[in-house]
Design a protein around this motif. Sequence first.
Motif, PDB file in Angstrom:
ATOM      1  N   HIS A  53       0.788  -1.086  -0.133  1.00 25.40           N
ATOM      2  CA  HIS A  53       0.022   0.230  -0.020  1.00 25.40           C
ATOM      3  C   HIS A  53       0.949   1.246  -0.059  1.00 25.40           C
ATOM      4  CE1 HIS A  53      -2.317  -3.251   1.907  1.00 25.40           C
ATOM      5  NE2 HIS A  53      -3.081  -2.948   1.081  1.00 25.40           N
ATOM      6  N   HIS A  54       0.234   2.410  -0.477  1.00 23.35           N
ATOM      7  CA  HIS A  54       1.084   3.744  -0.711  1.00 23.35           C
ATOM      8  C   HIS A  54       0.417   4.742  -0.282  1.00 23.35           C
ATOM      9  CE1 HIS A  54       3.722   1.303  -3.325  1.00 23.35           C
ATOM     10  NE2 HIS A  54       2.624   0.659  -3.825  1.00 23.35           N
ATOM     11  N   SER A  55      -0.724   4.865   0.563  1.00 24.70           N
ATOM     12  CA  SER A  55      -1.416   5.983   1.103  1.00 24.70           C
ATOM     13  C   SER A  55      -2.276   5.556   2.097  1.00 24.70           C
ATOM     14  CB  SER A  55      -2.108   6.539   0.072  1.00 24.70           C
ATOM     15  OG  SER A  55      -2.930   5.711  -0.559  1.00 24.70           O
ATOM     16  N   GLY A  56      -2.597   6.446   2.894  1.00 23.79           N
ATOM     17  CA  GLY A  56      -3.693   6.206   3.994  1.00 23.79           C
ATOM     18  C   GLY A  56      -3.263   6.242   5.239  1.00 23.79           C
ATOM     19  N   GLY A  57      -1.553   5.969   5.373  1.00 18.41           N
ATOM     20  CA  GLY A  57      -1.165   6.077   6.854  1.00 18.41           C
ATOM     21  C   GLY A  57      -1.311   4.759   7.786  1.00 18.41           C
ATOM     22  N   HIS A  58      -2.272   4.179   7.626  1.00 18.73           N
ATOM     23  CA  HIS A  58      -2.586   2.836   8.382  1.00 18.73           C
ATOM     24  C   HIS A  58      -1.695   1.768   7.850  1.00 18.73           C
ATOM     25  CE1 HIS A  58      -5.030   4.598  11.575  1.00 18.73           C
ATOM     26  NE2 HIS A  58      -5.741   5.070  10.370  1.00 18.73           N
ATOM     27  N   GLU A  59      -1.255   1.754   6.616  1.00 18.87           N
ATOM     28  CA  GLU A  59      -0.905   0.291   5.939  1.00 18.87           C
ATOM     29  C   GLU A  59       0.516   0.857   5.440  1.00 18.87           C
ATOM     30  OE1 GLU A  59      -4.175  -1.917   3.827  1.00 18.87           O
ATOM     31  OE2 GLU A  59      -5.135   0.134   4.008  1.00 18.87           O
ATOM     32  N   PRO A  60       1.458   0.885   6.174  1.00 18.21           N
ATOM     33  CA  PRO A  60       2.726   1.341   5.664  1.00 18.21           C
ATOM     34  C   PRO A  60       3.790   0.496   4.865  1.00 18.21           C
ATOM     35  CG  PRO A  60       2.813   0.804   7.954  1.00 18.21           C
ATOM     36  CD  PRO A  60       1.661   0.238   7.514  1.00 18.21           C
ATOM     37  N   ILE A  61       3.572  -0.326   4.651  1.00 15.44           N
ATOM     38  CA  ILE A  61       4.496  -1.360   3.939  1.00 15.44           C
ATOM     39  C   ILE A  61       4.459  -1.049   2.169  1.00 15.44           C
ATOM     40  CG2 ILE A  61       5.473  -3.663   3.109  1.00 15.44           C
ATOM     41  CD1 ILE A  61       4.858  -4.451   6.241  1.00 15.44           C
ATOM     42  N   ALA A  62       5.302  -0.544   1.622  1.00  9.97           N
ATOM     43  CA  ALA A  62       5.116  -0.301   0.171  1.00  9.97           C
ATOM     44  C   ALA A  62       5.529  -1.438  -0.751  1.00  9.97           C
ATOM     45  CB  ALA A  62       5.935   1.128  -0.176  1.00  9.97           C
ATOM     46  N   SER A  63       6.512  -2.049  -0.063  1.00 15.95           N
ATOM     47  CA  SER A  63       6.937  -3.271  -0.936  1.00 15.95           C
ATOM     48  C   SER A  63       7.005  -4.560  -0.329  1.00 15.95           C
ATOM     49  CB  SER A  63       8.593  -2.987  -1.443  1.00 15.95           C
ATOM     50  OG  SER A  63       9.016  -4.078  -2.146  1.00 15.95           O
ATOM     51  N   PRO A  64       6.213  -5.480  -0.478  1.00  9.18           N
ATOM     52  CA  PRO A  64       6.334  -6.761   0.126  1.00  9.18           C
ATOM     53  C   PRO A  64       7.426  -7.515  -0.129  1.00  9.18           C
ATOM     54  CG  PRO A  64       4.497  -6.833  -1.534  1.00  9.18           C
ATOM     55  CD  PRO A  64       4.844  -5.243  -1.232  1.00  9.18           C
TER      56      PRO A  64
END
Length: 390
Positions: A53-64
């Motif tokens: 995920h890349h936005s929203g603040g609550h889901e901060p991992i950009a690269s699994p």
Amino acid sequence: MNAQSPQGPTRFGVFQAPFHVMGISPTVHFERDLQLIQRAEELGFQEAWIGEHHSGGHEPIASPEVFLAAASQRTRSIKLGAGVISLPYHNPFMVAERMVLLDHLSHGRAIMGFGPGQLASDAHLLGIDTTKQRDMMLEAADVIVRLCRGETVTVETEWFRLQDARLQVRPYSLPTIETVVASVASPAGPRTAGQLGLGMLNLAASSPGAFEALRNHWSIVEKEAAKSGAQVSRENWRLASIMHIAETEDQARKDCEYGFEEIWGYLGQISPMPKSTATTLNDKIDEAIESGSVCIGTPDTAIELIYKLTEQTGGFGCFIMNLADFASPEAKLRSIELFAERVIPEFRGQLDPMRASNRWVLGAKTEDDETIWKAQTSRAIEAATASYQG
């Protein structure tokens, strides 16, 4: 379930989008996420999944892929799933390259998960039309699967172009990396899974729309597989549900004082959930449970849900706990411990022979209502004593 019932899952995993509360250092969050994967492996879970995920603040991992590469160096047996890579955000050749690298770093434990991208805000950042994301996913998935199988690909679409593209490093896993496609309620996921011969991951399986869709999802997979000549198996079908369990339902609810309102409020703003009318925490929890969107309760609650999903689907291979910061990090770890203690052995058939052995040992009684084993032990001790004294 009786002998005629569908096959319940025998593999289990944890999924972290992750859904984290705000106000805590991302460094601390990431370390706790890694520690949870380590603990899951110690407890006997077979899989761990990380989202993108890349936005929203609550889901901060950009690269699994990057995150799971770190996890691969702290673990030895648990499989590591990218759950999922949002394909419209990436050139498919680069996705294949990164996943092959992860497969080697983990010595064949990587699972590649595809999806169209969940957050409309992420698509906005990248200038992507959300109505085109599912078609873009299918175009990219086809290329990635072919590349990982060793093919050379030349293709041009509206959004990417490849020319004589081939991987210089083949996957560690043979014949290729295990791959799944994400699905919720639409037929896009099962259609892609069937056409390409992939597994499927239903990330919100118990939510109202998704639960109803489960009844037909596998038939779509089989129908599309028959058209394309692909092979599919229910063993490669994974279902996930947002879950928190404790020793008692009251304790599980109390645990949710930590972050349920914050996380649930966020989910209500980013996904097509009915607008909540609840005002108190308990009412919000009741509303979420009654809708089927979450499972909050005890190990028995979790067992009941998994049996319900088994009957609804006709059988699937792996159930995944979708974890959120409803509860504190300590309570979340206790939740997966309870799941490993009470839920996993129920479906893996580990408890029945132990119970049967216990009944056999304690049920063999003498006329004095003692077990025959106690009587035999007493006689053996008496005989040994008499032999020594004699």
